[in-house]
Design an enzyme around this catalytic site. Sequence first.
Site, PDB file in Angstrom:
ATOM      1  N   LYS A 158      14.892  90.054 127.692  1.00 38.39           N
ATOM      2  CA  LYS A 158      14.120  90.986 128.628  1.00 38.39           C
ATOM      3  C   LYS A 158      13.351  90.197 129.882  1.00 38.39           C
ATOM      4  O   LYS A 158      12.775  88.969 129.607  1.00 38.39           O
ATOM      5  CB  LYS A 158      13.017  91.534 127.915  1.00 38.39           C
ATOM      6  CG  LYS A 158      13.459  92.325 126.624  1.00 38.39           C
ATOM      7  CD  LYS A 158      12.133  92.895 125.947  1.00 38.39           C
ATOM      8  CE  LYS A 158      12.135  93.926 125.105  1.00 38.39           C
ATOM      9  NZ  LYS A 158      10.913  94.403 124.580  1.00 38.39           N
ATOM     10  N   HIS A 208      11.718 103.885 111.855  1.00 41.79           N
ATOM     11  CA  HIS A 208      10.359 103.758 112.150  1.00 41.79           C
ATOM     12  C   HIS A 208       9.641 104.298 110.730  1.00 41.79           C
ATOM     13  O   HIS A 208       9.692 105.419 110.359  1.00 41.79           O
ATOM     14  CB  HIS A 208       9.849 104.566 113.339  1.00 41.79           C
ATOM     15  CG  HIS A 208       8.340 104.846 113.385  1.00 41.79           C
ATOM     16  ND1 HIS A 208       7.569 104.583 114.631  1.00 41.79           N
ATOM     17  CD2 HIS A 208       7.382 105.173 112.648  1.00 41.79           C
ATOM     18  CE1 HIS A 208       6.458 104.659 114.373  1.00 41.79           C
ATOM     19  NE2 HIS A 208       6.146 105.131 113.380  1.00 41.79           N
ATOM     20  N   LYS A 236       7.411 111.766 118.033  1.00 47.07           N
ATOM     21  CA  LYS A 236       7.960 112.293 116.848  1.00 47.07           C
ATOM     22  C   LYS A 236       7.995 113.688 116.738  1.00 47.07           C
ATOM     23  O   LYS A 236       7.455 114.559 117.093  1.00 47.07           O
ATOM     24  CB  LYS A 236       6.854 111.755 115.666  1.00 47.07           C
ATOM     25  CG  LYS A 236       6.802 110.229 115.517  1.00 47.07           C
ATOM     26  CD  LYS A 236       5.507 109.898 114.551  1.00 47.07           C
ATOM     27  CE  LYS A 236       5.317 108.380 114.734  1.00 47.07           C
ATOM     28  NZ  LYS A 236       4.142 107.944 114.338  1.00 47.07           N
ATOM     29  N   ASN A 290      -2.401 102.236 114.296  1.00 46.65           N
ATOM     30  CA  ASN A 290      -3.173 103.318 114.867  1.00 46.65           C
ATOM     31  C   ASN A 290      -4.503 103.409 114.118  1.00 46.65           C
ATOM     32  O   ASN A 290      -4.363 103.737 112.829  1.00 46.65           O
ATOM     33  CB  ASN A 290      -2.301 104.614 114.740  1.00 46.65           C
ATOM     34  CG  ASN A 290      -1.126 104.461 115.706  1.00 46.65           C
ATOM     35  OD1 ASN A 290      -0.954 104.005 116.699  1.00 46.65           O
ATOM     36  ND2 ASN A 290      -0.196 105.060 115.097  1.00 46.65           N
ATOM     37  N   ARG A 292      -6.752 105.689 113.513  1.00 44.50           N
ATOM     38  CA  ARG A 292      -7.485 106.857 113.656  1.00 44.50           C
ATOM     39  C   ARG A 292      -6.527 107.653 112.735  1.00 44.50           C
ATOM     40  O   ARG A 292      -5.497 107.277 112.089  1.00 44.50           O
ATOM     41  CB  ARG A 292      -7.065 107.623 115.078  1.00 44.50           C
ATOM     42  CG  ARG A 292      -5.655 107.221 115.453  1.00 44.50           C
ATOM     43  CD  ARG A 292      -5.447 108.284 116.642  1.00 44.50           C
ATOM     44  NE  ARG A 292      -4.153 107.961 117.085  1.00 44.50           N
ATOM     45  CZ  ARG A 292      -2.584 107.901 116.774  1.00 44.50           C
ATOM     46  NH1 ARG A 292      -2.826 108.818 115.654  1.00 44.50           N
ATOM     47  NH2 ARG A 292      -1.626 107.634 117.559  1.00 44.50           N
ATOM     48  N   ARG A 338       7.503 119.499 113.337  1.00 48.00           N
ATOM     49  CA  ARG A 338       6.567 119.772 114.603  1.00 48.00           C
ATOM     50  C   ARG A 338       6.920 120.975 115.210  1.00 48.00           C
ATOM     51  O   ARG A 338       8.059 120.910 115.785  1.00 48.00           O
ATOM     52  CB  ARG A 338       6.525 118.624 115.357  1.00 48.00           C
ATOM     53  CG  ARG A 338       5.551 117.270 114.646  1.00 48.00           C
ATOM     54  CD  ARG A 338       5.097 116.448 115.602  1.00 48.00           C
ATOM     55  NE  ARG A 338       4.606 115.140 114.886  1.00 48.00           N
ATOM     56  CZ  ARG A 338       4.065 114.125 115.662  1.00 48.00           C
ATOM     57  NH1 ARG A 338       3.683 114.306 116.813  1.00 48.00           N
ATOM     58  NH2 ARG A 338       3.799 113.209 114.841  1.00 48.00           N
TER      59      ARG A 338
END
Lengths: 471, 86
Positions: A158, A208, A236, A290, A292, A338
């Site tokens: 990269k 994931h 997601k 995360n 939360r 979702r």
Amino acid sequence: MIKRLLIANRGEIALRIVRAARELGIESVVAHSEADADSLAVSQADAGVCIGPAQATKSYLNAAAILQAARECDADAVHPGYGFLSENAAFARAVVEAGMVFVGPDAAIIERMGDKAMARQTAVDAGVPVVPGSPGAVSEPARAAAMAAEIGFPLLIKAAAGGGGRGIRVVENADEFDRQLQAAQAEARAAFGDDRVYLERFIEHARHIEVQVLGDGERVVHLFERECSLQRRRQKLFEECPSPALDEAAREALCHSAVRLAEHVGYVGAGTLEYLFDSHSGEFFFIEMNTRIQVEHPITEAVTGIDLVREMLRVASGERLRFAQSQIQCRGWAVEMRINAEDPARDFFPSPGTVARLIWPTGPGIRIDSALFEGYRMPPFYDSLVAKLVVWDDNRAAALARAARALNEFVLDGFTTTAALHQRLLETPALRAAEIDIGFLERWLADAPQPVASSSAPVSAPASAAQETAP
Amino acid sequence: MSQQPSQHTIQAPFPGVFYRRPAPDQAPFVEPGQRVEADTVIGLIEVMKQFCELKAEAAGTIVSIEVEDEAVVEAGQPLAILETAP
């Protein structure tokens, strides 16, 4: 226990927190923007308080307005939900300095785990694997080759000055390395005037997978993992719990590493540790945490029977965790679909509108987390997530069949959503066989153009989609 | 018969937040009196966290901008008046 909770969020998660608070005998006050005064979360809460105009920067991201509202309504705690200020360390600190409880970890933990480089170093310190890579930018070819040998192949080169996918090359094996490095550095010099590069292991078919944890500052337990590989532009769309990719040994190793890392930082509250899982080698690598509650938490609740939001409130009130690791069982299978107000046939362009007709699926094993109701006019200012269809059954195949049944019952007229896309996804053999990775959904969308929905009211197409913000 | 310039209203294609500038610290995309082409960007509309460029859709001169920067707009609301050349 907390007495009066200010909820600094909106939509389905604000309603979710109102429900948990009510069940614990906590009064809830929903802080809302002018555009959300008529929301279901506000009407279900004990009270609502307006914190500013529709634009999130003037309301849900306005820490001063939220703190003032909390003081005025005499709240003793603030729940930030997800998004908005939920991982803002300065906000967490300000809540505590104002004499209230922040429902989440300390500001110092948010800072530490929110910074990618610091989180990576913390993982290394805790003995948790991270994606192998060069410790810093390198330009000297011999040094780069030595690092490459240590990192292993395939790997990515990269450009240090690149970004957004620019200046990235995949090197399949050691024989190719010198030639590819030379080309990458020439390109980087020409494009950026800087030939330094980073090297990183390339995980070709990564999944994931993330681990849910709960901590009380002394002890951390895990609530197993979620598979969240089905993503489009890193958003997601469909999640399941547990992951179909792990056997018991891999699950144990992954979840144990998450507990180790969370305990290393003295974690308090609900948190999620995200990993890349290489299904070919069986290796997993921590990528970020995360600090939360997450959108997809209900699937974990479905298989463990533990109410994560209530536990967050208990721990924030100063209680110890109420269960040992051995008491947490994973039973059956859960999936979350979702439902976003987006039109898959128009590159997922938002389709705000008014709910003309709404019939939720019901019956065994179905949970709906949504703030929609008939007549609700969806404001165009916020996230497009309007509902989460969560389905549980005693095994994966049954859960997928039940998910299809739920979608069949679901009726939402007034705007286009991702519901029809889920129906097609569930019919896809590769999904049924769980042969998925983080590139699967985008490849599937490219191969199977989405039919134009007939029921939606068309709006004139935008001239061009200029940019998209991060989650 | 002399050819009259005609006025054309540029409307919001969907509800959202209208931005006159590419970023808060930058100059507006266009100012009244400015000559524009059909593909000149006159502003952005943010709808559900996605940003869309709004183009003039015709060559002409911007007569006026009808809404403030960062204003909440409804679908069909006039955003700017364009005088198109004959």
